[in-house]
Design an enzyme around this catalytic site. Structure first.
Site, PDB file in Angstrom:
ATOM      1  N   ARG A  43       0.813  -1.217   0.000  1.00  0.00           N
ATOM      2  CA  ARG A  43       0.000   0.000   0.000  1.00  0.00           C
ATOM      3  C   ARG A  43       0.846   1.268   0.000  1.00  0.00           C
ATOM      4  NH1 ARG A  43      -3.734  -1.816   3.838  1.00  0.00           N
ATOM      5  NH2 ARG A  43      -2.719  -3.785   3.439  1.00  0.00           N
ATOM      6  N   THR A  44       1.937   1.302   0.729  1.00  0.00           N
ATOM      7  CA  THR A  44       2.739   2.537   0.771  1.00  0.00           C
ATOM      8  C   THR A  44       3.334   2.832  -0.597  1.00  0.00           C
ATOM      9  OG1 THR A  44       3.264   2.201   3.100  1.00  0.00           O
ATOM     10  CG2 THR A  44       4.690   3.684   1.868  1.00  0.00           C
ATOM     11  N   HIS A  48       7.363   6.485  10.390  1.00  0.00           N
ATOM     12  CA  HIS A  48       6.681   6.333   9.101  1.00  0.00           C
ATOM     13  C   HIS A  48       5.792   7.572   8.970  1.00  0.00           C
ATOM     14  CE1 HIS A  48       4.909   4.730   5.612  1.00  0.00           C
ATOM     15  NE2 HIS A  48       4.548   3.536   6.026  1.00  0.00           N
ATOM     16  N   LYS A  64      23.566  -7.498  -6.051  1.00  0.00           N
ATOM     17  CA  LYS A  64      24.930  -7.826  -6.468  1.00  0.00           C
ATOM     18  C   LYS A  64      25.964  -7.292  -5.480  1.00  0.00           C
ATOM     19  CE  LYS A  64      23.468  -7.446 -11.305  1.00  0.00           C
ATOM     20  NZ  LYS A  64      23.612  -6.709 -12.581  1.00  0.00           N
ATOM     21  N   ARG A  96      12.196   3.485   1.530  1.00  0.00           N
ATOM     22  CA  ARG A  96      11.742   2.555   2.569  1.00  0.00           C
ATOM     23  C   ARG A  96      12.881   1.579   2.827  1.00  0.00           C
ATOM     24  NH1 ARG A  96       6.402   1.074   3.994  1.00  0.00           N
ATOM     25  NH2 ARG A  96       6.136  -0.965   4.957  1.00  0.00           N
TER      26      ARG A  96
END
Length: 338
Positions: A81-82, A159, A109, A131
């Site tokens: 959702r974010t 958040h 990598k 995030r």
């Protein structure tokens, strides 16, 4: 928009407020809600409200408000959702977006977080929506990049856009009045960046916050932030104006913090009898994703007091407001370098 006075030195990794560049706009990064004044929060909520009402009445055709602004959605941690909410916000404002997740990128990598983002920033990205599973990652990146940084959730820190969308949802439910209201936040407080952003915002706006959850999931000395800790979920919810159920973040837990999910649901779950303890007009929030039958009963999640889907709608509006404000600062920086 008036914001917190800019620090004279680079932000620390734990800085939780907009970090302003010298001599330009005072808005550059959004790292957390700690340190925001009530007036600053209400200003952002008003901005988000304007977008939401425009989309409700005039449709959601993309505008050109952020035409020419390039946004990188950098998600080093799973999200549905974010990420979708930020991408929709950028799309509706006409920004150009590029997105990547850690899996399938150069991170897999062995490339570092900073090298990855500096590479993207060198391509001219104006804003980075980050995030990351590490607390302080957004503040660290913000010190290194010319681009503005929006914290989309960093570890157990904050958040902030989730906090703002929760506040917008509560403002609607509480007829615009935060003073004298009380929200109960129940569950895994220790691992919740959502709870931290919500309580910082609510306290700045004059509301009271009561926390409840297993002692193994309650941070030490949390009362020092100005919140009350209840002994039981019933004590927390009795007479409250709303409750926010938190997801159990088992991915961040050490073993042994919970006896079992069924025991947690029995002792701490948000059930209809517990909802009935709140004021008649009180509402139910959950930041998602929900574990139905564990932290919240299905009939509560889908019931008349639930504002969970309203939270999702408000998320796009809040993220649009944040992108719009920070894009202005990005444009000013770009113009200064021409």
């Amino acid at each position: 928009m008036t914001l917190t006075v800019a620090p004279a030195h680079p932000a620390s990794p734990d800085a939780g407020f907009f970090v302003a560049p010298p001599a330009l706009s005072r808005t550059r990064h959004l790292l957390g809600l700690e340190g925001f004044s009530g007036a600053e929060i209400l200003d952002l909520l008003d901005h988000a409200h304007t977008y939401r009402e425009r989309w409700r009445t005039q449709g959601r055709a993309p505008s050109r408000e952020l035409a020419g602004v390039e946004v990188c959605h950098a998600f080093f941690e799973d999200s549905t959702r974010t990420r979708a909410s930020f991408e929709l916000a950028a799309l509706r404002l006409g920004a150009t977006s590029v997105a990547f997740t850690a899996g399938g990128s150069s991170v897999s990598k062995g490339e570092s977080l900073l090298d990855t983002l500096q590479t993207l920033a060198a391509m001219g990205v104006d804003l980075v929506v980050l995030r990351h599973r590490s607390s302080g990652a957004a503040a660290y990146v913000a010190q290194q990049l010319e681009a503005g940084v929006i914290n989309a959730g960093d570890g157990m820190h904050e958040h902030p856009t989730q906090g703002l969308l929760d506040l917008l949802t509560l403002r609607d439910a509480w007829s615009g009045r935060f003073e004298g209201r009380r929200l109960a936040i129940v569950g895994d407080i220790a691992h919740s960046r959502v709870a931290r952003s919500a309580l910082h915002g609510l306290l700045a706006l004059g509301s009271e916050v009561t926390l409840a959850g297993p002692s193994t999931l309650m941070p030490a000395e949390i009362e020092a932030l100005g919140v009350e800790v209840a002994r039981s979920v019933e004590d927390a919810m009795a007479g409250a104006d709303g409750v926010m159920a938190l997801r159990l973040q088992r991915e961040r837990m050490e073993s042994g913090l919970l006896p079992s999910l069924s025991e947690y649901a029995r002792v701490w779950g948000i059930t209809p009898p517990r909802v009935a303890l709140m004021k008649p007009e009180a509402v139910v929030l959950h930041p998602g994703p929900m574990n139905r039958g564990v932290e919240i009963a299905p009939e509560v999640a889908d019931g008349g007091r639930s504002r969970i889907l309203a939270q999702v709608e408000n998320g796009v509006a809040v993220r649009s407001a944040v992108l719009s404000r920070l894009a202005q600062a990005a444009r000013e920086r770009r113009a200064a370098h021409l």
